[in-house]
Design a protein around this motif. Sequence first.
Motif: not given
Length: 196
Positions: A46-72
């Motif tokens: 409830a506090e993680a701030g993940l996007p409501s839709e899946l992004g693509g696979p990571p590019k150069e080791g990073k995901y598309a959004s800052a929230e997903v990168n922090a979670y990862a």
Amino acid sequence: MPKKPIRLAVIVGSTRQGRLGPTVAKWFIERARVHGGLDTDVIDLAEAGLPSELGGPPKEGKYASAEVNAYARRIAEAEAFVVVTPEYNRGYPAALKLAIDSVYAEWHAKPVGFVSHGGQSGGLRAVEQLRQVFAELHTVTVRDSVSFPMAWEQFDEDGNPHDAEGAGVAAKQLLDELVWWAEALRQARADRPYAF
């Protein structure tokens, strides 16, 4: 030389208003503290701030959004997981599925345990489905779990289970198994990186 604590991520899997998950998680985290040998990170979806839709696979080791990168990063740093999940309509919450699917390699070669709550089944039907999902992510799910049937009747106003002894025994069994697997897999990953 003392063992390095196991980094345990406790994932609160429901984001629904009025949810019981934080109460159950708080109780379990106290059991983990008493158990010892664990460094606990609480990931409340409830506090993680993940996007409501899946992004693509990571590019150069990073995901598309800052929230997903922090979670990862938090998933990658964890050496073991406990998923606190309710059962909704014989399954687990959509927010939990989104969180699981948001990252991939960060889950690999780590153990997962479950603390479930729900109606008559105590969330065990959700857990059985989650075992199948986590197998696909190259994790090891531990056999024993903690389950609270008719969960809204199981906790007092301070967030403690009415059957504290029975729940405590179940939590210790889960944690003992989880720590065994976490230590074994930590050593295995050090000896030979997991690359499947």
